[in-house]
Design an enzyme around this catalytic site. Structure first.
Site, mmCIF file in Angstrom:
data_model
loop_
_atom_site.group_PDB
_atom_site.id
_atom_site.type_symbol
_atom_site.label_atom_id
_atom_site.label_comp_id
_atom_site.label_asym_id
_atom_site.label_seq_id
_atom_site.Cartn_x
_atom_site.Cartn_y
_atom_site.Cartn_z
ATOM 1 N N SER A 174 0.884 -1.175 0.000
ATOM 2 C CA SER A 174 0.000 0.000 0.000
ATOM 3 C C SER A 174 0.912 1.212 0.000
ATOM 4 C CB SER A 174 -0.833 -0.020 1.286
ATOM 5 O OG SER A 174 -1.456 1.237 1.500
ATOM 6 N N TYR A 183 -1.869 0.101 10.721
ATOM 7 C CA TYR A 183 -1.869 -0.396 9.344
ATOM 8 C C TYR A 183 -0.564 -0.020 8.643
ATOM 9 C CZ TYR A 183 -3.553 -0.966 4.501
ATOM 10 O OH TYR A 183 -3.698 -1.342 3.182
HETATM 11 C C1 8X3 Z 1 -4.936 1.742 1.602
HETATM 12 C C2 8X3 Z 1 -4.296 3.073 1.558
HETATM 13 O O1 8X3 Z 1 -4.297 5.408 2.568
HETATM 14 O O2 8X3 Z 1 -6.178 4.003 3.094
HETATM 15 O O3 8X3 Z 1 -4.022 0.700 1.430
HETATM 16 O O4 8X3 Z 1 -4.033 3.577 4.091
HETATM 17 S S1 8X3 Z 1 -4.720 4.049 2.886
#
Ligand code: 8X3
Length: 264
Positions: free
Chosen positions: A149, A162
């Site tokens: 990501s 995350y």
């Molecule tokens: C998703 C991108 O910006 O929502 O993988 O973390 S974000």
């Protein structure tokens, strides 16, 4: 030249090359399975939700492609090893299973969410990659795709759990590429920014439709799962000596994780 003839010839092996896609029950994983099937791969769809991957495999088979489904939780190492033993070959592994849980500040984030995100995004990718690396190497031209990501390359407020997991997954990809250079396996990292799928934001906000909708509010054209699948399929179908190390893909309306143009 289709991927099937290209890879099979280059590998000097007969038959249709096999692509395993994790998290293939929806979103980017499902779209990638479609893309790779259309490119000539025999696709093996894996995800926890068996009914969904079976439906997609039937759809692909009905359209003249080769597809099978295998229910799998990538965090379950014995299950991943059992799955790997069922494959007669593996040319491509797309590590797509992953996701976000919560968007809380570091001060109040739930350690259980952080642990789960690390488990699925990092350890899940580690499990499947370790289990399938021998088959990928034996194929003569193997490809490991790691779906990270833009969160694996920068941080933003509320994203740390995350972001930390995706940074970890990015480091796995970078390190693996260093360690296996000289073997016939390439490592491709695809790092998407804002992608509007049915489930990513809904999972992150545990079904809170209002919070999930806010993620995309006023953004005229976030990326679609098909946009990302297209970059994956393109990267995988380059000639075997060409390694797309890393591709960051964002919608035009997003300049960074936190800088998004919204028409509100
Ligand atoms: C998703 C991108 O910006 O929502 O993988 O973390 S974000």
């Amino acid at each position: 030249m289709t991927a099937a003839t290209g890879n099979a010839k280059a590998a000097g092996t007969a038959g249709t090359p096999v692509a395993v896609v994790t998290g293939a029950s929806s979103g980017i994983g499902a779209a990638t399975a479609r893309g790779l099937a259309a490119a000539g791969y025999r696709v093996v769809l894996t995800a926890r939700r068996k009914d969904r991957i079976e439906t997609l495999a039937a759809e692909l088979t009905g359209a003249g492609h080769q597809a099978t489904a295998y229910a799998l939780d990538v965090t379950d190492r014995p299950a991943v090893d059992t799955f790997a033993a069922t494959l007669d070959r593996c040319d491509v592994l797309v590590n797509n299973a992953g996701g976000a849980l919560g968007a809380d500040p570091v001060a109040t984030g739930d350690p259980a969410d952080w642990r789960r995100m690390f488990e699925v995004n990092v350890i899940g990718t580690l499990h499947t990659t370790q289990a399938l690396l021998p088959a990928l190497t034996a194929s003569g031209n193997g490809t490991v795709v790691v779906l990270t990501s833009t969160a694996g390359h920068a941080t933003y407020e509320g994203g740390a759990g995350y972001v930390a997991a995706k940074h970890g997954e990015h480091v796995l990809a970078e390190t693996l590429r260093l360690e296996i250079v000289g073997t016939p396996v390439r490592v491709i990292e695809i790092a998407p920014g804002m992608v509007k799928t049915d489930e990513f934001a809904m999972t992150r906000f545990r079904g809170d439709t209002e919070k999930a909708a806010k993620v995309y509010a006023g953004v005229s054209e976030p990326l679609t799962a098909e946009d990302v699948a297209d970059t994956i399929t393109w990267s995988v179908t380059r000639p075997p000596h060409v390694n797309i190390d890393l591709m960051l893909v964002r919608p035009r309306a997003q300049a960074s994780n936190a800088k998004v143009h919204r028409e509100l």
